[in-house]
Motif scaffolding. Structure first.
Motif, mmCIF file in Angstrom:
data_model
loop_
_atom_site.group_PDB
_atom_site.id
_atom_site.type_symbol
_atom_site.label_atom_id
_atom_site.label_comp_id
_atom_site.label_asym_id
_atom_site.label_seq_id
_atom_site.Cartn_x
_atom_site.Cartn_y
_atom_site.Cartn_z
ATOM 1 N N VAL A 221 0.957 -1.248 0.013
ATOM 2 C CA VAL A 221 0.078 -0.020 0.107
ATOM 3 C C VAL A 221 0.900 1.322 0.077
ATOM 4 O O VAL A 221 0.660 2.181 -0.752
ATOM 5 N N GLU B 54 -10.298 10.872 4.475
ATOM 6 C CA GLU B 54 -8.829 11.074 5.218
ATOM 7 C C GLU B 54 -8.095 9.983 5.772
ATOM 8 O O GLU B 54 -6.965 9.891 5.581
ATOM 9 N N MET B 55 -8.953 8.983 6.165
ATOM 10 C CA MET B 55 -8.129 7.696 6.607
ATOM 11 C C MET B 55 -7.485 7.023 5.523
ATOM 12 O O MET B 55 -6.498 6.286 5.599
ATOM 13 N N GLY B 56 -7.972 7.170 4.233
ATOM 14 C CA GLY B 56 -7.134 6.664 3.143
ATOM 15 C C GLY B 56 -6.186 7.130 2.868
ATOM 16 O O GLY B 56 -4.936 6.641 2.558
ATOM 17 N N ALA B 57 -5.879 8.504 3.230
ATOM 18 C CA ALA B 57 -4.716 9.179 3.010
ATOM 19 C C ALA B 57 -3.687 9.049 4.353
ATOM 20 O O ALA B 57 -2.908 9.936 4.426
ATOM 21 N N TYR B 58 -4.029 8.396 5.309
ATOM 22 C CA TYR B 58 -3.526 7.951 6.634
ATOM 23 C C TYR B 58 -1.925 8.281 6.297
ATOM 24 O O TYR B 58 -1.429 8.891 7.353
ATOM 25 N N LEU B 59 -1.365 7.649 5.195
ATOM 26 C CA LEU B 59 0.275 7.661 5.263
ATOM 27 C C LEU B 59 0.753 8.936 4.561
ATOM 28 O O LEU B 59 1.846 9.020 4.697
ATOM 29 N N ARG B 60 -0.328 9.786 4.006
ATOM 30 C CA ARG B 60 0.485 10.913 3.344
ATOM 31 C C ARG B 60 0.717 12.054 4.597
ATOM 32 O O ARG B 60 -0.197 12.204 5.347
ATOM 33 N N GLU B 61 1.719 12.804 4.290
ATOM 34 C CA GLU B 61 2.151 13.954 5.435
ATOM 35 C C GLU B 61 1.830 15.280 4.743
ATOM 36 O O GLU B 61 1.696 16.168 5.509
#
Lengths: 339, 235
Positions: free
Chosen positions: B77, B101-108
């Motif tokens: 992922v 938002e949770m889908g983009a959890y890994l994005r800073e």
């Protein structure tokens, strides 16, 4: 004259029912929040929560004694309030340690929730023993500072009413601290990325993993919050009443009843459940004789105490509410997860 | 085999008997590959294997020329593969916006732009962004699910039966959206029951039978292949 009777009846009720139930309800709500968070995120019923509260309170008492020996006090406020943040940190650390030593193993085994529950009973006994080893089983009062905000005598002389209202500072402290804690917790869960990821993990674990949410981190944060909540709840209860390890163990029933009545796994439900259980307990064990004496004409005055249940049976009330809710609406008022 | 994202000669299962017996699938950026086949052919299993959710006894998975066969699903992922499961593919107790938002959890980095992209691709999500995702209709939920998966700005999007249980009208709508997504340069793999419609939008099609590639070819070729038509598309 009539009006004064009504006023007196209301003051009486406020004094013996409303204020005590509000503060007891706040303590239960904080405790039930801890139970509900463990259930929502770690997916088991944590029977060690009562003894975790006792552990946190014990740490707070030890630190309070240390501060007092240094001559450090909080003036009109209890010294325990200065000790509270330190106790919260240590208890959170203790939770993480317990998780590392005990629960982590079963998580890696992907054990059933029922296994976790039994394991938590084991943890409960150990915590129970640790607390008794360190501080003993005796009843302890660690409150200092100003005891009353409003004294009954002052209230009477100020208002000229025969019925006095006394409000203890611990009651007000409990309600204020509980409200602040709950607001902070709800802000955290609703508005921060970490809090949302906790809710996401609780709601759909597989999808949370697919979204890149780190389960170890979620578990860690949950234990930290649970440890802090348990300490706050325990210290507030101990300040308001007194600290006795066995009493904290007994609180397990009303705490679980509160979490389940509100809908276990649902934080809002835990808060509502806490107040529902507290008000039921206090209202059903209060003797209303004097209340009716104020309200009813003299010839209708009750002979008995007008008490529904003796206070000895107060735990039966949580139990009955629990059973009724499980039969009629197993998911609780706010639709938590079905047990 | 070659391609931007591909797997070759996969063999494996969930521990018991092998479900995949030499299965290969490939997809290029800006293209749609569709996996079709009868029930129990291992279509979804093949997709799970590509995501690393399955123990393989044989076969390799490559992304952009790199062997990712030993990557955990989380690592895949993180390296740009997004997956939309067939069921339980949304956080139903979270709002639509929180789902994204949770889908983009890994994005800073800043998400505003990606949110705008999602809302223009799925206008209904903008309208319902404060609503609990669990309260939406079936088609809307699928849009939330796909939107969540797209929030990482993936290179590869894998969809497991995205049209299962939605009405024909919604199905056409979803396929249109998938074509829109493909045009942004994403490589898309779809597992589908509705073979005809799926092959219609496919650049490439794979017909799996008993965990093995039975027919492989351009979507239109497979649609016109008499043998495929007879066996899988109902004449």
């Amino acid at each position: 004259m009539e009006n004064y009777d009504l006023l007196n009846a209301i003051i009486l009720l406020a004094n013996f029912v409303i204020v005590p139930a509000l503060s007891y309800g706040s303590q239960l709500a904080l405790a039930a929040l801890g139970i509900t968070l463990v259930y929502a995120v770690l997916r088991f019923s944590n029977f060690a929560h009562g003894d975790l509260m006792a552990f946190g309170t014990m740490i707070a008492i030890l630190i309070t004694w240390l501060f007092q020996s240094w001559g450090l006090t909080a003036g009109v406020l209890p010294t325990a309030l200065i000790a509270l943040p330190f106790a919260m940190a240590l208890t959170a650390g203790f939770c993480l340690l317990t998780d590392r030593i005990v629960y982590k193993f079963y998580r890696e085994q992907k054990s059933q929730p029922v296994v976790f529950m039994i394991v938590s009973v084991g943890v409960m006994f150990i915590m129970n023993a640790i607390v008794r080893f360190i501080i003993g089983p005796k009843d302890r009062t660690f409150f200092d500072g100003e005891k009353f905000i409003i004294k009954a005598v002052e209230f009477k002389s100020y208002t000229g009413l025969p019925e006095g209202l006394s409000i203890k500072s611990t009651q007000v402290l409990t309600i204020v601290i509980a409200l602040i804690t709950m607001m902070m917790l709800f802000y955290f869960l609703q508005k921060t990325k970490m809090g949302k990821s906790m809710r996401a993990y609780s709601n759909n674990e597989d999808l949370a993993l697919l979204s890149g949410i780190n389960p170890d981190r979620v578990v860690m944060i949950t234990w930290i919050i649970v440890g802090m909540l348990a300490t706050i709840a325990g210290v507030l209860y101990g300040l308001d009443k007194s600290f006795k390890p066995f009493t904290y163990f007994q609180l397990l029933l009303p705490m679980f009843a509160a979490a389940i009545v509100g809908g276990i796994g649902n934080p809002l439900g835990a808060v509502a459940g806490g107040y529902i259980i507290a008000f039921s307990e206090v209202m059903l064990t209060y003797a209303y004789k004097k209340f009716f004496m104020y309200l009813l004409p003299t010839n209708l005055e009750p002979d008995g105490l007008m008490q529904f249940l003796s206070t000895d049976y107060k735990f039966a009330i949580s139990f009955i509410i629990l059973v009724i809710v499980l039969i009629i609406r197993p998911t609780g008022i706010f639709r938590g997860k079905t047990l | 085999m070659s391609g931007f994202f591909y797997c070759e000669n996969l063999v494996g299962g969930y521990g018991g008997e092998n479900i995949l017996n030499d299965c290969s699938v490939s997809v290029n950026k800006g293209e749609i590959s569709v996996i079709v086949g009868p029930n129990g052919a291992g279509k979804s299993t093949a997709m799970k294997a590509m995501l690393g959710m399955l123990k393989l006894s044989q076969g390799k998975v490559f992304l952009d020329g790199k062997d990712i066969s030993n990557f955990s699903p989380q690592d895949r992922v993180a390296s740009g593969i997004s997956f939309v499961p067939q069921t339980m593919n949304i956080f139903n107790e979270l709002t639509v916006k929180e789902n994204l938002e949770m889908g983009a959890y890994l994005r800073e980095d800043d998400l505003d732009e990606t949110f705008e992209e999602m809302y223009s691709l799925f206008p209904i999500l903008h309208e319902k962004k404060e609503q609990m995702a669990g309260e939406l209709s079936g088609g809307q939920r699928q849009q939330v699910a796909v939107g969540r998966a797209l929030m990482t700005r993936p290179n590869v999007l894998m969809l497991d039966e995205p049209t299962a249980g939605v009405s024909p009208v919604v199905m056409d709508e979803l396929f249109d959206k998938i074509i829109d997504i493909k045009k942004t340069g994403v490589a898309i793999i779809i597992v589908e029951q509705n073979a005809k419609q799926a092959l219609n939008i496919a650049d490439y099609g794979y017909v799996l039978v008993a965990g093995k590639n039975k027919f492989t070819g351009k979507g239109s070729e497979l649609l016109n292949d008499t043998e495929v038509r007879k066996a899988f598309l109902g004449g």
